[in-house]
Structure formats: structure tokens, C-alpha cells
Design an enzyme around this catalytic site. Structure first.
Site, PDB file in Angstrom:
ATOM      1  CD1 TRP A 102      39.538  48.449  38.612  1.00 48.61           C
ATOM      2  CD2 TRP A 102      41.420  46.843  39.507  1.00 48.61           C
ATOM      3  NE1 TRP A 102      40.436  47.664  37.093  1.00 48.61           N
ATOM      4  CE2 TRP A 102      40.752  47.537  37.594  1.00 48.61           C
ATOM      5  CE3 TRP A 102      42.364  46.221  39.290  1.00 48.61           C
ATOM      6  CZ2 TRP A 102      41.211  45.955  37.113  1.00 48.61           C
ATOM      7  CZ3 TRP A 102      42.354  44.666  39.170  1.00 48.61           C
ATOM      8  CH2 TRP A 102      42.234  44.856  37.793  1.00 48.61           C
ATOM      9  CG  ASP A 173      44.781  51.073  42.162  1.00 45.61           C
ATOM     10  OD1 ASP A 173      45.592  51.973  41.961  1.00 45.61           O
ATOM     11  OD2 ASP A 173      43.966  51.078  42.263  1.00 45.61           O
ATOM     12  CE  LYS A 197      44.281  50.052  34.482  1.00 52.89           C
ATOM     13  NZ  LYS A 197      43.756  49.062  34.974  1.00 52.89           N
TER      14      LYS A 197
HETATM   15  C1  LIG Z   1      44.147  48.062  35.956  1.00 55.35           C
HETATM   16  C2  LIG Z   1      43.972  48.404  37.135  1.00 55.35           C
HETATM   17  C3  LIG Z   1      44.425  47.331  38.587  1.00 55.35           C
HETATM   18  C4  LIG Z   1      45.302  46.599  38.238  1.00 55.35           C
HETATM   19  O1  LIG Z   1      46.469  46.587  37.469  1.00 55.35           O
HETATM   20  P1  LIG Z   1      47.232  45.475  37.050  1.00 55.35           P
HETATM   21  O2  LIG Z   1      49.013  45.997  37.080  1.00 55.35           O
HETATM   22  O3  LIG Z   1      46.765  44.954  36.344  1.00 55.35           O
HETATM   23  O4  LIG Z   1      47.811  44.898  38.325  1.00 55.35           O
HETATM   24  C5  LIG Z   1      44.621  48.300  39.501  1.00 55.35           C
HETATM   25  N1  LIG Z   1      43.984  49.598  39.333  1.00 55.35           N
HETATM   26  C6  LIG Z   1      43.551  49.905  38.405  1.00 55.35           C
HETATM   27  C7  LIG Z   1      42.701  51.071  39.123  1.00 55.35           C
HETATM   28  C8  LIG Z   1      44.003  49.695  37.348  1.00 55.35           C
HETATM   29  O5  LIG Z   1      42.889  50.194  36.126  1.00 55.35           O
END
Ligand SMILES: *Cc1c(COP(=O)(O)O)cnc(C)c1O
Length: 362
Positions: A102, A173, A197
Site C-alpha cells: 500500500w 494511511d 476494514k
Molecule cells: C485497503 C487499503 C487501501 C485501499 O483502500 P481503498 O478504499 O480500496 O482505496 C489503502 N491503504 C491500506 C493500508 C489499505 O489496507
């Protein structure tokens, strides 16, 4: 009671209580005779839902008023672009810590807009992944910000410490670990997270931005990509994803009922320890390829020494209603994503199954 435990990395399992409430309110939200998804986003009913969600998030994370809280569409991936578009104006350069799939994607997107310095990367010793200590990072004092991914969902690597970047704003993030553990929001300039998540369903992204970082974006930045648009319009410049916002609100209220972040952290810690204990007890059967101090509490990533057994492991787990345990297609192996919505019972059943599986290969 639902019968399956879904270990998917995202979208992920939600508490039954949250789903039941959504079901009960589906046809008639609070006596309106309408579903929440049919209500106008500018009406007072939806405004209440939106404001309550923000208030609950502020309370759970102790977010002071000099931070804006946005609820936006576009997923965390859109923030990979919005962060550089809004922060690079003037300085033109930023530092990124690359610890997995990511953060690498965030780097690739940011490179479209400026000069990106990879200040540190995951390293390996004795075949185990770790992040070098901050003394070894090549941070640039002139950087507009430092971006990192506290929990790498695919690689199963998590920071259990916070980088100290002085006057350079820290951007995180937190898609796969927001609200899983207590943090001090004052350590961060920006925190963002897709909700699917730990805090709800896909379609909405929480973005927390310190007031001084609402600045003039790079020229030709689309209106909806400018933080100042959302600051001025309180996430209501256009129609926000109302139903996803509502579900996130139910999830935030549920988190409060669990006793807040401190309480959920204890449960999450216990869940992760349970699985890592099985892995460590059966070292000659299971292997986690991350150093203990960087093991993820949210995504327990491991391999079977005899990788030929992995398909059978996954099949037999599924027969016991332990679903979606396959690692990401780039990494293989097994990954148990155990976010806030995964009950402890599901993790205990998985631990029992893992031990039983070892015995049966005897
Ligand atoms: C799942 C995830 C993403 C992507 O998220 P989207 O909402 O699908 O754009 C980005 N960063 C991390 C750490 C993730 O686990």
C-alpha cells in the site's frame, strides 16, 4: 447468530448488532417511512446522522477542534492523490516510508505530482521483515510532509511506535488500523482511512486534517480533490455516500458501547496474541516472516512450512466456516484479518483449527 467467520482483508466482517440495526431501520428510519438511503442529504434527518458520526469519531479519537473531519467518497486510494495535490504546493517534495504494497501505491501516485524521496524501506534480517529505526531514515527537513502506512494490510507489518518528524507534518494511511488502538491525533497532520476494514462498509473514507494543512492545492486540482472544498462545505459540496456514512455511524456507536478504543484495543491485542502464540508454538509447521516487534495486530500473515499443504489448510478451514483466509495474490500464504468487527470467538475457533491441523499432519 450468524454461522461464519469472515477473515477477509476488506471489505470485512461487521458486528451482528450493527447489521441487525441496519436491517431493522431499513424500511423506516426513525419514523420517516423512508430508508436512510432515500433521504435527502441536505435534510435535517441525514444531517443528524452525519453530525452524530462526526461527534462520535471525535470523542473516540479525542480529536480537537483544530482538526477537520471529512467523510469522503473515493476510498483511501483517492487520498494517495489528494495528499500530494493539497500539500505539495510550494515545497514540491515529500518523504515516504515504503513498508509494503500500500505505501508503494501511495508513492507511485504521489510521484505524478512532485519529487518523492523514499526515506526508508522495509528491510530483512534472518529472513524476517522489519522497519529500520528512525535514526537510519534519510528524512528531508524541507519535505512538505512525511507519509507512512502504520499497518501494511497485505504484508502484515505494523508500526508499534510513531515516527517523530518535528515540524514536518506526519501523514498516515490508517485504513487497516484506525480505531484498533489508542493513538494521539496530535502526532499527526493528516490521518485517513477507508471505512471498509475497521469502521464500516466500502464507499466512505474518513480524512482527519489539521487546520493549517488546509491550503491552496496545486494548480488545476479538481474541486472535489481540494481539502479546502470539503472544509468550506463540511463534506457536503456534492452528495456524500449517505448510506456508507450511516453504517460508519452505527459502527462508531457500537465501538463506544464496547467501551471505546482502549477496550477494543485490549480485545484486538488478545485476538492477535492468540494466533501468534499458535504460530510460535508450532514453529516447525507455521512461520510468520515478520519480526515480532513489527507483527501486525490486524492482519496475521503466516505461511505453512510445507506450502503444498496450504490449499488443504484453506479448504478445511472453510469447512469449519472460517472463510477467506488465503493470503493476498501477491504474497500467497495465509492471512487472518481480525479487525474490530471480528469477534474473539472466531479467532479462538481459528486457533483451535490451526492446532488441530498440525496434529492431524502428525
Ligand atoms: C485497503 C487499503 C487501501 C485501499 O483502500 P481503498 O478504499 O480500496 O482505496 C489503502 N491503504 C491500506 C493500508 C489499505 O489496507
Amino acid at each position: 447468530m450468524r454461522k461464519v467467520y469472515n477473515f477477509n482483508a476488506g471489505p470485512a466482517m461487521l458486528p451482528e448488532e450493527v447489521l441487525k440495526q441496519a436491517q431493522a431501520e431499513m424500511l423506516d428510519w426513525h419514523g420517516t417511512g423512508m430508508s436512510i438511503m432515500e433521504l435527502g442529504h441536505r435534510g435535517h434527518e441525514f444531517k443528524e446522522v452525519a453530525e452524530q458520526a462526526e461527534a462520535d469519531l471525535r470523542e473516540l479519537m479525542a480529536i480537537p477542534m483544530h482538526y477537520h473531519v471529512f467523510f469522503l467518497a473515493g476510498g483511501a486510494s483517492t487520498q494517495f492523490a489528494m495528499v500530494p495535490l493539497n500539500l505539495l504546493n510550494g515545497k514540491g517534495t515529500a518523504d515516504y516510508i515504503e513498508t509494503g504494497v500500500w505505501s508503494k501505491k501511495a508513492v507511485t501516485e504521489a510521484q505524478r505530482y512532485g519529487n518523492i524521496n523514499i526515506a526508508a524501506k522495509t528491510a530483512h534480517r534472518n529472513h524476517l521483515a522489519y522497519v529500520p529505526p528512525q535514526e537510519e531514515w534519510s528524512l528531508n527537513k524541507e519535505a512538505a510532509y512525511v507519509h507512512y502506512t502504520p499497518n501494511e494490510t497485505i504484508d502484515g507489518i505494523e508500526f508499534h511506535w510513531v515516527p517523530r518528524t518535528g515540524d514536518v507534518p506526519l501523514v498516515a494511511d490508517m485504513t487497516s488500523n484506525i480505531l484498533s488502538r489508542p493513538i494521539d491525533i496530535n502526532d499527526y497532520g493528516i490521518v485517513y482511512a477507508g471505512a471498509q476494514k475497521n469502521v464500516g462498509q466500502a464507499g466512505i473514507t474518513i480524512v482527519i486534517v489539521r487546520e493549517d494543512l488546509i491550503q491552496e492545492p496545486l494548480p488545476r486540482t479538481p474541486t472535489l480533490y481540494a481539502y479546502k472544498t470539503h472544509a468550506e462545505h463540511h463534506s457536503f459540496y456534492n452528495t456524500p455516500p449517505t448510506y456508507s456514512w450511516y453504517i460508519t455511524g452505527l459502527m462508531l456507536a457500537w465501538l463506544k458501547r464496547q467501551g471505546g478504543v482502549e477496550a477494543i484495543y485490549k480485545i484486538n491485542r488478545r485476538k492477535a496474541d492468540t494466533l501468534y502464540n499458535v504460530i510460535d508454538t508450532h514453529k516447525d509447521f507455521y512461520i510468520c516472516r515478520v519480526e515480532p516487534s513489527y507483527r501486525s495486530m490486524q492482519n496475521v500473515m503466516f505461511y505453512l512450512h510445507d506450502e503444498k499443504l496450504t490449499p488443504r489448510f484453506l479448504e478445511e478451514a472453510a469447512k469449519r466456516n472460517l472463510l477467506n483466509l488465503a493470503g493476498h495474490r501477491v504474497s500467497g500464504g495465509v492471512r487472518a484479518s481480525i479487525y474490530n468487527g471480528m469477534p474473539e470467538e472466531g479467532v479462538n475457533l481459528l486457533a483451535d483449527f490451526m492446532q488441530d491441523f498440525v496434529k492431524r499432519q502428525g
